[in-house]
Motif scaffolding. Structure first.
Motif, PDB file in Angstrom:
ATOM      1  N   GLY A  95       0.796  -1.223   0.000  1.00 29.04           N
ATOM      2  CA  GLY A  95       0.000   0.000   0.000  1.00 29.04           C
ATOM      3  C   GLY A  95       0.828   1.273   0.000  1.00 29.04           C
ATOM      4  N   ILE A  96       2.172   1.160  -0.004  1.00 26.57           N
ATOM      5  CA  ILE A  96       3.020   2.343  -0.098  1.00 26.57           C
ATOM      6  C   ILE A  96       3.940   2.223  -1.313  1.00 26.57           C
ATOM      7  N   ASN A  97       4.369   3.366  -1.827  1.00 25.82           N
ATOM      8  CA  ASN A  97       5.282   3.409  -2.962  1.00 25.82           C
ATOM      9  C   ASN A  97       6.684   3.716  -2.453  1.00 25.82           C
ATOM     10  N   ILE A  98       7.654   2.912  -2.870  1.00 26.44           N
ATOM     11  CA  ILE A  98       9.027   3.078  -2.386  1.00 26.44           C
ATOM     12  C   ILE A  98       9.825   3.876  -3.412  1.00 26.44           C
ATOM     13  N   LYS A  99      10.197   5.107  -3.063  1.00 27.67           N
ATOM     14  CA  LYS A  99      10.920   6.009  -3.952  1.00 27.67           C
ATOM     15  C   LYS A  99      12.430   5.949  -3.682  1.00 27.67           C
ATOM     16  N   TYR A 100      12.943   4.739  -3.577  1.00 29.48           N
ATOM     17  CA  TYR A 100      14.363   4.501  -3.324  1.00 29.48           C
ATOM     18  C   TYR A 100      15.023   4.209  -4.661  1.00 29.48           C
ATOM     19  N   ASP A 101      16.333   4.506  -4.797  1.00 27.69           N
ATOM     20  CA  ASP A 101      17.014   4.194  -6.060  1.00 27.69           C
ATOM     21  C   ASP A 101      16.838   2.724  -6.414  1.00 27.69           C
ATOM     22  N   ASN A 102      17.005   1.865  -5.408  1.00 26.86           N
ATOM     23  CA  ASN A 102      16.768   0.431  -5.587  1.00 26.86           C
ATOM     24  C   ASN A 102      15.847  -0.026  -4.460  1.00 26.86           C
ATOM     25  N   PRO A 103      14.542  -0.146  -4.718  1.00 31.58           N
ATOM     26  CA  PRO A 103      13.590  -0.499  -3.655  1.00 31.58           C
ATOM     27  C   PRO A 103      13.942  -1.791  -2.914  1.00 31.58           C
ATOM     28  N   LYS A 104      14.658  -2.707  -3.562  1.00 33.62           N
ATOM     29  CA  LYS A 104      15.008  -3.968  -2.915  1.00 33.62           C
ATOM     30  C   LYS A 104      15.999  -3.778  -1.771  1.00 33.62           C
ATOM     31  N   GLU A 105      16.659  -2.611  -1.721  1.00 32.61           N
ATOM     32  CA  GLU A 105      17.634  -2.353  -0.664  1.00 32.61           C
ATOM     33  C   GLU A 105      16.986  -1.928   0.654  1.00 32.61           C
ATOM     34  N   VAL A 106      15.734  -1.540   0.611  1.00 35.86           N
ATOM     35  CA  VAL A 106      15.074  -1.049   1.831  1.00 35.86           C
ATOM     36  C   VAL A 106      14.762  -2.231   2.740  1.00 35.86           C
ATOM     37  N   GLY A 107      15.205  -2.149   3.988  1.00 32.39           N
ATOM     38  CA  GLY A 107      14.973  -3.224   4.943  1.00 32.39           C
ATOM     39  C   GLY A 107      13.490  -3.471   5.163  1.00 32.39           C
ATOM     40  N   ALA A 108      13.146  -4.738   5.367  1.00 35.86           N
ATOM     41  CA  ALA A 108      11.734  -5.096   5.567  1.00 35.86           C
ATOM     42  C   ALA A 108      11.143  -4.378   6.766  1.00 35.86           C
ATOM     43  N   ASP A 109      11.950  -4.194   7.828  1.00 38.25           N
ATOM     44  CA  ASP A 109      11.438  -3.523   9.019  1.00 38.25           C
ATOM     45  C   ASP A 109      11.061  -2.074   8.739  1.00 38.25           C
ATOM     46  N   ARG A 110      11.836  -1.415   7.876  1.00 38.23           N
ATOM     47  CA  ARG A 110      11.547  -0.018   7.534  1.00 38.23           C
ATOM     48  C   ARG A 110      10.255   0.088   6.729  1.00 38.23           C
ATOM     49  N   ILE A 111      10.038  -0.861   5.832  1.00 37.73           N
ATOM     50  CA  ILE A 111       8.807  -0.869   5.040  1.00 37.73           C
ATOM     51  C   ILE A 111       7.600  -1.106   5.942  1.00 37.73           C
ATOM     52  N   VAL A 112       7.723  -2.074   6.833  1.00 34.84           N
ATOM     53  CA  VAL A 112       6.611  -2.416   7.729  1.00 34.84           C
ATOM     54  C   VAL A 112       6.248  -1.235   8.625  1.00 34.84           C
ATOM     55  N   ASN A 113       7.260  -0.558   9.180  1.00 30.52           N
ATOM     56  CA  ASN A 113       7.000   0.616  10.007  1.00 30.52           C
ATOM     57  C   ASN A 113       6.302   1.711   9.217  1.00 30.52           C
ATOM     58  N   ALA A 114       6.745   1.919   7.980  1.00 26.98           N
ATOM     59  CA  ALA A 114       6.139   2.946   7.132  1.00 26.98           C
ATOM     60  C   ALA A 114       4.674   2.635   6.845  1.00 26.98           C
ATOM     61  N   VAL A 115       4.379   1.366   6.615  1.00 26.92           N
ATOM     62  CA  VAL A 115       2.989   0.957   6.361  1.00 26.92           C
ATOM     63  C   VAL A 115       2.099   1.292   7.554  1.00 26.92           C
ATOM     64  N   ALA A 116       2.553   0.924   8.743  1.00 25.50           N
ATOM     65  CA  ALA A 116       1.756   1.169   9.950  1.00 25.50           C
ATOM     66  C   ALA A 116       1.569   2.654  10.206  1.00 25.50           C
ATOM     67  N   ALA A 117       2.648   3.431  10.073  1.00 27.24           N
ATOM     68  CA  ALA A 117       2.576   4.866  10.354  1.00 27.24           C
ATOM     69  C   ALA A 117       1.653   5.574   9.365  1.00 27.24           C
ATOM     70  N   HIS A 118       1.768   5.217   8.093  1.00 27.86           N
ATOM     71  CA  HIS A 118       0.903   5.855   7.084  1.00 27.86           C
ATOM     72  C   HIS A 118      -0.557   5.462   7.284  1.00 27.86           C
ATOM     73  N   TYR A 119      -0.789   4.211   7.580  1.00 27.66           N
ATOM     74  CA  TYR A 119      -2.155   3.720   7.776  1.00 27.66           C
ATOM     75  C   TYR A 119      -2.839   4.440   8.936  1.00 27.66           C
ATOM     76  N   GLU A 120      -2.091   4.697  10.008  1.00 28.56           N
ATOM     77  CA  GLU A 120      -2.682   5.303  11.203  1.00 28.56           C
ATOM     78  C   GLU A 120      -2.821   6.818  11.108  1.00 28.56           C
ATOM     79  N   HIS A 121      -1.911   7.472  10.388  1.00 27.88           N
ATOM     80  CA  HIS A 121      -1.856   8.935  10.478  1.00 27.88           C
ATOM     81  C   HIS A 121      -2.184   9.682   9.186  1.00 27.88           C
ATOM     82  N   LYS A 122      -1.943   9.084   8.027  1.00 25.04           N
ATOM     83  CA  LYS A 122      -2.282   9.718   6.748  1.00 25.04           C
ATOM     84  C   LYS A 122      -1.767  11.156   6.664  1.00 25.04           C
ATOM     85  N   ARG A 123      -0.519  11.349   7.035  1.00 25.76           N
ATOM     86  CA  ARG A 123       0.120  12.662   6.980  1.00 25.76           C
ATOM     87  C   ARG A 123       1.615  12.463   6.816  1.00 25.76           C
TER      88      ARG A 123
END
Length: 265
Positions: A95-123
């Motif tokens: 549900g989020i778009n990863i604007k990283y040079d290589n999205p595969k480099e982003v740690g799974a924990d960072r993606i999961v945290n981003a999902v939760a934060a965006h879902y709860e706050h939408k800001r």
């Protein structure tokens, strides 16, 4: 019920969600030398201790930043829970778009945290995860993961002093009453804790500035991880501490991909 497993370099955090309610959470040491049976018995004992029936688990999701432990974890889920785990990685619906040079480099924990934060706050959000490494992640209002910063964790910084300086002892990570230490221990504690507070304040300030230059409103700052409370006491730039952020994110991702398995993808 759904079993959530987040594998970090130091600890494995587990949680059980019943719909949107977290009904149990536990923490184990990360040890790539343990077999699937060793981990399996430990996890079943945790279910027993919490008076939960492991056979009621209908799904499992795993995020990991430790690749060499995954075989054991996946095997234990198949052997003891008779399930195929969902693994957070490429191809998973988040549900989020990863604007990283290589999205595969982003740690799974960072993606999961981003999902939760965006879902709860939408800001616009800055997420600080105080783990083995400390990560700062920027997410805009639309749910785009913009990138972030990775720093040595507080424990790594403290251990480096002990290991590389012959006369300096290992210290407890505790905040001293004054930044002007009166002995070696309090001087080291002041340097590690207050120095880290200064680092957090500066990075958050710079990230806010860059995000606002992109047209975002002032970002909301969320901290998670074991030492978040210690730093947040002094770093007033932190708006909220959420120790369950990663587990919440895993539950959200699991539900998104459960829906996908029924033709939503």
């Amino acid at each position: 019920m759904v079993l959530l497993i987040d594998v970090g370099n130091t600890n494995i955090v587990l949680g059980v969600f019943d719909k949107d309610n977290l009904i149990a959470d536990w923490r184990l040491s990360t040890d790539a030398k343990k077999t699937s049976d060793e981990y399996g018995i430990e996890i079943l004992q945790l279910f027993l201790y919490s008076d939960l029936e492991y056979k009621q688990i209908k799904g499992v999701i795993i995020s990991s930043v430790v690749p060499n432990i995954m075989y054991s974890l996946e095997h234990l889920i198949r052997k003891y829970f008779k399930l195929e785990p969902v693994i957070v990685g490429p191809g998973i619906k988040t549900g989020i778009n990863i604007k990283y040079d290589n999205p595969k480099e982003v740690g799974a924990d960072r993606i999961v945290n981003a999902v939760a934060a965006h879902y709860e706050h939408k800001r616009p959000i800055i997420i600080i995860d105080f783990g083995t490494a400390t990560t700062f992640c920027a997410v805009n209002k639309n749910g785009d993961y913009l990138g972030g910063t990775i720093c040595p964790g507080i424990k790594i910084s403290s251990e480096a002093l002990f290991e590389r300086a012959a006369k300096l002892p290992r210290i407890e990570l505790a905040k001293p009453s004054s930044i002007i230490g009166k002995n070696t221990i309090t001087s080291m504690q002041a340097g590690v804790i207050y120095g880290y507070v200064g680092q957090v304040k500066y990075i958050v300030s710079k990230m806010k500035k860059e995000m606002m230059e992109l047209g975002e409103e002032e970002p909301f700052v969320i901290a998670t991880g074991g030492l978040a409370t210690l730093i947040a006491e002094e770093a007033r730039c932190i708006d909220k501490i959420d120790p369950l952020l990663t587990l919440k994110g895993l539950n959200i991702i699991y539900k998104k991909n459960e829906e996908s398995s029924y033709g939503d993808r």
